[in-house]
Write a protein that holds these residues in place. Structure first.
Motif, PDB file in Angstrom:
ATOM      1  N   THR A 116       0.856  -1.187   0.000  1.00  0.00           N
ATOM      2  CA  THR A 116       0.000   0.000   0.000  1.00  0.00           C
ATOM      3  C   THR A 116       0.893   1.239   0.000  1.00  0.00           C
ATOM      4  O   THR A 116       1.854   1.327   0.756  1.00  0.00           O
ATOM      5  CB  THR A 116      -0.901   0.030   1.256  1.00  0.00           C
ATOM      6  N   LEU A 117       0.544   2.192  -0.868  1.00  0.00           N
ATOM      7  CA  LEU A 117       1.237   3.475  -0.941  1.00  0.00           C
ATOM      8  C   LEU A 117       0.245   4.568  -0.584  1.00  0.00           C
ATOM      9  O   LEU A 117      -0.844   4.639  -1.171  1.00  0.00           O
ATOM     10  CB  LEU A 117       1.787   3.699  -2.351  1.00  0.00           C
ATOM     11  N   LEU A 118       0.621   5.405   0.377  1.00  0.00           N
ATOM     12  CA  LEU A 118      -0.190   6.576   0.718  1.00  0.00           C
ATOM     13  C   LEU A 118       0.478   7.757   0.032  1.00  0.00           C
ATOM     14  O   LEU A 118       1.570   8.173   0.405  1.00  0.00           O
ATOM     15  CB  LEU A 118      -0.233   6.767   2.234  1.00  0.00           C
ATOM     16  N   GLU A 119      -0.160   8.261  -1.002  1.00  0.00           N
ATOM     17  CA  GLU A 119       0.427   9.280  -1.871  1.00  0.00           C
ATOM     18  C   GLU A 119      -0.550  10.425  -2.075  1.00  0.00           C
ATOM     19  O   GLU A 119      -1.646  10.222  -2.587  1.00  0.00           O
ATOM     20  CB  GLU A 119       0.792   8.652  -3.223  1.00  0.00           C
ATOM     21  N   SER A 120      -0.142  11.601  -1.654  1.00  0.00           N
ATOM     22  CA  SER A 120      -0.955  12.813  -1.865  1.00  0.00           C
ATOM     23  C   SER A 120      -2.393  12.643  -1.393  1.00  0.00           C
ATOM     24  O   SER A 120      -3.342  13.024  -2.070  1.00  0.00           O
ATOM     25  CB  SER A 120      -0.928  13.200  -3.348  1.00  0.00           C
ATOM     26  N   GLY A 121      -2.568  12.043  -0.233  1.00  0.00           N
ATOM     27  CA  GLY A 121      -3.898  11.883   0.342  1.00  0.00           C
ATOM     28  C   GLY A 121      -4.714  10.755  -0.262  1.00  0.00           C
ATOM     29  O   GLY A 121      -5.895  10.626   0.040  1.00  0.00           O
ATOM     30  N   GLU A 122      -4.096   9.938  -1.098  1.00  0.00           N
ATOM     31  CA  GLU A 122      -4.793   8.811  -1.717  1.00  0.00           C
ATOM     32  C   GLU A 122      -4.155   7.499  -1.289  1.00  0.00           C
ATOM     33  O   GLU A 122      -2.974   7.470  -0.920  1.00  0.00           O
ATOM     34  CB  GLU A 122      -4.742   8.919  -3.245  1.00  0.00           C
TER      35      GLU A 122
END
Length: 148
Positions: free
Chosen positions: A57-63
């Motif tokens: 899982t990647l948490l990127e720019s609020g996504e």
């Protein structure tokens, strides 16, 4: 005094494999993170995936992104002659058994169509070790404001 020296020596010898393993694990954790970003720079999806668990899982720019989402987001930029040079500055690595968490600054110097820029992130990563291999489980990326 001799007995104390022997005990200290035996203790050091007994625990040296643990110290060596910890150092090796730390180096391997760093290599996974560096390898992940190098694969991204090289536009090498199979290699990128090899550094991650399938449930990454990647948490990127609020996504919240999966590996499939990451691939879909980056593939349109492949083959356009982009260059990316990563600089990873590790600040903290904690290893507990088969889990590790890492805090680092990530800087990418990028170039595309004669346009150059630098992006900086503060990131944290969680890795797990399975069958002797460290894999990225979670990556949380926060873009830092541009320096004035």
């Amino acid at each position: 005094m001799k007995l104390l020296s022997v005990i200290i020596l035996l203790t050091a010898v007994a625990f040296s494999p643990l110290y060596g393993q910890s150092k090796t694990d730390e180096q391997n954790v760093k290599q996974v993170i560096n390898g992940f970003f190098q694969a991204l720079s090289d536009e090498d999806i199979p290699s990128l995936r090899s550094y991650c668990r399938t449930d990454f899982t990647l948490l990127e720019s609020g996504e919240i992104w999966s590996l499939d989402t990451l691939e879909a987001k980056i593939k349109p930029y492949f083959g356009q002659g982009a260059r990316r040079i990563n600089k990873i500055d590790f600040k903290k690595i904690v290893i507990k058994g088969t889990s590790a968490w890492v805090v680092y600054f990530n800087q990418a110097d990028m170039e595309l169509n004669a346009r150059k820029g630098t992006i900086n992130w503060l990131e944290s990563a969680v890795l797990t070790k399975n069958e002797g291999q460290w894999k990225l489980t979670l990556l949380h990326s926060t873009t830092l404001p541009k320096k004035k």
